[in-house]
Design a protein around this motif. Structure first.
Motif, PDB file in Angstrom:
ATOM      1  N   LEU A 172     111.875  61.438 -21.037  1.00 50.62           N
ATOM      2  CA  LEU A 172     112.945  61.160 -22.164  1.00 50.62           C
ATOM      3  C   LEU A 172     114.063  62.551 -21.886  1.00 50.62           C
ATOM      4  O   LEU A 172     115.201  61.880 -22.097  1.00 50.62           O
ATOM      5  CB  LEU A 172     112.290  61.298 -23.610  1.00 50.62           C
ATOM      6  N   THR A 173     113.649  63.481 -21.735  1.00 53.48           N
ATOM      7  CA  THR A 173     114.705  64.617 -21.761  1.00 53.48           C
ATOM      8  C   THR A 173     115.170  64.588 -20.534  1.00 53.48           C
ATOM      9  O   THR A 173     116.492  64.393 -20.245  1.00 53.48           O
ATOM     10  CB  THR A 173     114.111  65.879 -21.953  1.00 53.48           C
ATOM     11  N   THR A 174     114.752  64.497 -19.222  1.00 49.22           N
ATOM     12  CA  THR A 174     115.237  64.215 -17.877  1.00 49.22           C
ATOM     13  C   THR A 174     116.075  62.994 -17.851  1.00 49.22           C
ATOM     14  O   THR A 174     116.902  63.028 -17.137  1.00 49.22           O
ATOM     15  CB  THR A 174     114.160  64.180 -16.876  1.00 49.22           C
ATOM     16  N   LEU A 175     115.745  61.620 -18.730  1.00 47.72           N
ATOM     17  CA  LEU A 175     116.479  60.501 -18.589  1.00 47.72           C
ATOM     18  C   LEU A 175     117.952  61.042 -18.978  1.00 47.72           C
ATOM     19  O   LEU A 175     118.751  59.998 -18.863  1.00 47.72           O
ATOM     20  CB  LEU A 175     115.807  59.389 -19.177  1.00 47.72           C
ATOM     21  N   ALA A 176     118.234  61.844 -19.744  1.00 52.33           N
ATOM     22  CA  ALA A 176     119.401  61.961 -20.450  1.00 52.33           C
ATOM     23  C   ALA A 176     120.697  61.931 -19.743  1.00 52.33           C
ATOM     24  O   ALA A 176     121.641  61.045 -20.121  1.00 52.33           O
ATOM     25  CB  ALA A 176     119.205  63.512 -21.272  1.00 52.33           C
ATOM     26  N   ALA A 177     120.616  62.306 -18.404  1.00 49.04           N
ATOM     27  CA  ALA A 177     121.759  62.279 -17.738  1.00 49.04           C
ATOM     28  C   ALA A 177     121.940  60.786 -17.155  1.00 49.04           C
ATOM     29  O   ALA A 177     122.919  60.341 -16.737  1.00 49.04           O
ATOM     30  CB  ALA A 177     121.696  63.287 -16.724  1.00 49.04           C
ATOM     31  N   PRO A 216     121.904  57.582 -18.059  1.00 50.28           N
ATOM     32  CA  PRO A 216     122.665  56.473 -18.628  1.00 50.28           C
ATOM     33  C   PRO A 216     124.238  56.560 -18.617  1.00 50.28           C
ATOM     34  O   PRO A 216     124.883  55.904 -18.513  1.00 50.28           O
ATOM     35  CB  PRO A 216     122.055  56.573 -20.144  1.00 50.28           C
ATOM     36  N   ALA A 217     124.346  57.792 -18.072  1.00 49.37           N
ATOM     37  CA  ALA A 217     125.954  58.398 -17.745  1.00 49.37           C
ATOM     38  C   ALA A 217     126.555  57.250 -16.814  1.00 49.37           C
ATOM     39  O   ALA A 217     127.548  56.834 -16.490  1.00 49.37           O
ATOM     40  CB  ALA A 217     126.219  59.407 -17.197  1.00 49.37           C
ATOM     41  N   ALA A 223     119.192  50.507 -21.175  1.00 48.39           N
ATOM     42  CA  ALA A 223     118.560  51.773 -21.947  1.00 48.39           C
ATOM     43  C   ALA A 223     117.333  52.013 -21.060  1.00 48.39           C
ATOM     44  O   ALA A 223     116.775  53.018 -21.451  1.00 48.39           O
ATOM     45  CB  ALA A 223     117.967  51.232 -23.115  1.00 48.39           C
ATOM     46  N   GLY A 224     116.974  51.557 -19.666  1.00 49.96           N
ATOM     47  CA  GLY A 224     116.134  52.200 -18.894  1.00 49.96           C
ATOM     48  C   GLY A 224     115.090  50.956 -18.881  1.00 49.96           C
ATOM     49  O   GLY A 224     115.060  49.902 -19.491  1.00 49.96           O
ATOM     50  N   GLY A 273     111.790  51.994 -11.993  1.00 48.10           N
ATOM     51  CA  GLY A 273     112.248  53.012 -12.988  1.00 48.10           C
ATOM     52  C   GLY A 273     112.709  54.506 -12.543  1.00 48.10           C
ATOM     53  O   GLY A 273     112.547  54.648 -11.625  1.00 48.10           O
ATOM     54  N   PHE A 274     113.347  55.153 -13.395  1.00 46.39           N
ATOM     55  CA  PHE A 274     114.277  56.148 -13.066  1.00 46.39           C
ATOM     56  C   PHE A 274     112.948  57.177 -12.692  1.00 46.39           C
ATOM     57  O   PHE A 274     113.453  57.991 -11.512  1.00 46.39           O
ATOM     58  CB  PHE A 274     114.923  56.660 -14.181  1.00 46.39           C
ATOM     59  N   MET A 275     111.995  57.389 -13.314  1.00 47.00           N
ATOM     60  CA  MET A 275     110.845  58.434 -13.147  1.00 47.00           C
ATOM     61  C   MET A 275     109.553  57.689 -12.744  1.00 47.00           C
ATOM     62  O   MET A 275     108.703  58.121 -12.867  1.00 47.00           O
ATOM     63  CB  MET A 275     110.732  59.409 -14.188  1.00 47.00           C
TER      64      MET A 275
END
Ligand code: FAD
Lengths: 140, 529
Positions: free
Chosen positions: A10-15, A17-18, A23-24, A39-41
């Protein structure tokens, strides 16, 4: 472990959505086939040192581990004396260093041990002592 | 979660909706964490004249470097810009037919697009509140046109839902809103919200839910013409005889929830994705081009900076020819604004203090890939009535973007065939460009079978292979920002860093603009003190 991974995600996803639009990925434990790696991660779906190298590492270190030079550079891992200590590549893969991102969330201990053992015995490297899955686990 | 085969109980449904609502809240929180979104731009800086002859060396001719150069020049500074590429713009970049692009590893692509066709491998949209970049767009007379973020008639697609058949965005959104408002109406009427909402407000809430979800007189989201006004029809109403509309059948709630497709209907909710959004006519790269022209004599191209050194007297950058290498040359100035991405800068010797060094060295760059595909005809318009916007999929290409110019033209069009981040982008970067294109075709044809007949040529850009950024954008976390962000931005002697990476609007050009404006404002203050 699971919980840690999710919190970290969750914290690493922060960037992301820019640029990303939604929402992932949906919380779909059953994601299969192509969707499993969207998925992103998401976990890298590669098994064995060579597959991990060719599926992930060669994006930067290049086929044949020859590295590349532009305005910035990716070091060659071929004939690389820095690989003498197995712990060094393990640490880099887990934590990252400068322009190399860490992969602790996308690669498991076995994949990391396998790719380190692969790189240390290929591309003109001859370091036959093996890094174990437990060695990787201990360094997380 | 719920068992796929059993009808979920009301309680488990509500808890699933909790997950949905929670994910929206989480998304909101993430948005807050990652970037404030709101630009601090209140107009170009009013620097005032420096002592005559004061010079600044700007490293990098991306948006940050060129904003800095333009404002410093206008204020009266002597400015010199060194740029690695043979063009201005940096990540502000479009690829047109005839262009050649060589990524790291020597993989060269010749773009085969027709005249007028292009792809934006990097930035492609400008939200209305990014007033900083929009200021320079206007100053440079770059023409804008609308960018469509949400297209209700585009597709959302999951490989594991509805037999892999794509569904229209409007159907998923209408059905999701409809079902959720029906559930909430029911809870309200059954008194489940008595604690939270007063009796009087419950009446208002019910009216609002009925309106929001297109419910019928019984507060049901029924298959009917009310719903059709939101989700569309199987047969649209028309004129004359046989003009009655035929309503479609709503997707049942369990199916909808389990499909995961609800993740795609948040596309336009984020502050950065809200209308109006713009794009430069003819490609995002028009901004960089116009900037380069406006700064013509100041920018020296094909200069690869290999060393940055400061002392009491000034700053010296050592550089070599980007292609030919050869002799080392130097450029000197009193001050330096360095906009070289941190990924590259971490490899360049530079005598700054430990805090700035540590900040530069701890910032990894995100993975991202884009693939452009030229098609012989605009089948998405002709066959599917999709005009601009994006379709979303759970496949690794994650989306298909439709060209937002030349609508209804009879000719060809270039699709954005893939745009992904993180894991699928790392995997794409490890493949040669032709394979990235092949993958994008394979995934895209699941949504548009026309791909097979209509594809002509493509180009693929994986950002970790881009020789002058080594990645898409700086990947900050909450922790790394707390530990290093201020040190990255602080002036170190005669050197100040600027760029997307030195902003809280990462991966947006607005971040590059506001960072540059802030950096030169502080630098000017130091010069004058
Ligand atoms: C895939 C993607 C999608 C994006 N989407 C959007 C969007 O929709 N909207 C938006 O506003 N933004 C978007 N962005 C972000 C935007 O592109 C960046 O934030 C912005 O362009 C960064 O500008 P900059 O000046 O900080 O860096 P850059 O543009 O990277 O400029 C740095 C310059 O330094 C040069 N350089 C590097 N090394 C050296 C060296 N050794 N010597 C000399 N010069 C050197 C480079 O060639 C480059 O020109 C996107 C980015 C990517 C990658």
């Amino acid at each position: 472990m699971k919980r840690f991974a999710i919190a970290a995600l969750l914290t690493t996803l922060a960037a992301a959505p820019a640029l990303a639009d939604s929402a992932g990925p949906a919380p779909k434990p059953a994601a299969r086939g192509a969707a499993a790696i969207s998925g992103f991660m998401a976990h890298f779906p590669f098994e064995g040192g060579q597959a991990v190298y060719e599926g992930v590492c060669q994006g930067c270190h290049m086929p044949g581990a020859v590295g590349a030079v532009g305005a910035g550079a990716y070091p060659a891992l071929a004939k690389d004396e820095n690989l003498e200590t197995g712990a060094y590549p393990v640490l880099l893969i887990l934590k990252g260093q400068k322009a190399m991102p860490g992969f602790s969330m996308q690669l498991d201990d076995k994949q990391i041990a396998d790719v380190v053992n692969y790189v240390r015995t290929h591309f003109g490297n001859h370091y036959s002592d093996k890094v174990s899955v437990d060695d990787v686990k201990a360094m997380r | 979660m719920t068992d796929r085969n059993d009808a979920p109980s009301r309680r488990s449904l509500l808890s699933m909706i909790g997950v949905v609502a929670g994910s929206a809240a989480m998304y909101h929180a993430m948005t807050e964490l990652g970037f404030a979104g709101e630009s601090t731009f209140t107009g170009p800086p009013k620097l005032g004249a420096p002592p005559p002859g004061t010079s600044v060396l700007v490293l990098g001719a991306g948006i940050a470097g060129m904003v800095a150069a333009m404002e410093l020049r206008d204020a009266g500074y002597k400015v010199q810009v060194l740029e690695y590429n043979g063009r201005a713009g940096g990540r502000n970049w479009s690829l047109y037919g005839g262009d050649t692009y060589t990524e790291l590893g020597g993989f060269t692509q010749k773009v085969g697009f027709d005249p007028g066709q292009y792809i934006n491998p990097g930035p492609w949209r400008l939200p209305y509140h990014h007033q900083g970049i929009l200021h320079y767009v206007n100053r440079l007379n770059v023409a804008l046109e609308p960018f469509t973020q949400v297209n209700y008639n585009a597709y959302v697609h999951s490989t594991t839902a509805f037999g892999g058949k794509p569904v229209r965005y409007r159907e998923v959104q209408a059905d999701f809103y409809g079902h959720v408002s029906e559930l909430l109406s029911k809870s309200t009427k059954q008194g489940a919200l008595d604690q939270a909402v007063s009796k009087q407000d419950q009446e208002i809430l019910l009216a609002a839910l009925k309106n929001w979800g297109a419910l019928d007189g019984d507060y049901k989201y029924a298959t009917g013409l009310e719903a059709g006004e939101r989700r569309g029809y199987v047969k649209d109403p028309g004129g004359g005889l046989n003009s009655m509309p035929i309503a479609g059948k709503a997707i049942a709630l369990p199916e909808l929830l389990q499909s995961g497709l609800w993740t795609a209907i948040g596309a336009g909710l984020a502050y950065d994705m809200q209308s109006a959004i713009f794009q430069p006519k003819g490609g995002m790269g028009m901004i960089g081009k116009a900037f380069g022209k406006a700064l013509e004599p100041l920018i020296q191209y094909s200069c690869k900076v290999v060393d940055i050194h400061q002392d009491e007297k000034g700053v010296t950058a050592t550089y070599i020819d980007s292609e030919k290498g050869g002799t080392r040359k130097t450029a000197t100035a009193d001050w330096c604004v360095c906009t070289i991405p941190a990924s590259v800068l971490s490899q360049i010797p530079m005598n700054v203090g430990a805090p700035m060094k540590a900040a530069i060295n701890q910032l990894p760059y995100m993975a991202a890939t884009k693939v452009g595909l030229q098609m012989k005809r605009r089948f998405w318009e002709e066959d599917d009535q999709i005009y601009g916007g994006q379709s979303y999929t759970d496949q690794p290409n994650t989306m298909i973007g439709y060209p937002m110019w030349d609508y209804f033209s009879k000719g060809k069009g270039v699709l954005l065939g893939a745009y992904n981040f993180g894991t699928p982008a790392f995997i794409a970067a490890a493949k040669p460009p032709e394979e990235r294109i092949k993958d994008a075709l394979e995934y895209g044809s699941k949504i548009h079978p026309q791909y097979k007949d209509e594809f002509e040529c493509g180009v693929a850009v994986a950002w970790h292979r881009v020789p002058w950024t080594l990645g898409c954008a700086g990947f900050w976390t909450e922790e790394s920002r707390a530990a290093h962000y201020d040190d990255l931005c602080a002036i170190d002697g005669r050197i100040v860093l600027a760029g997307e990476h030195a902003s809280r609007i990462p991966a947006w050009q607005e971040g590059a603009v506001t960072s540059a404006v802030d950096a030169i404002t502080r630098l000017h203050k130091k010069v004058m003190s």
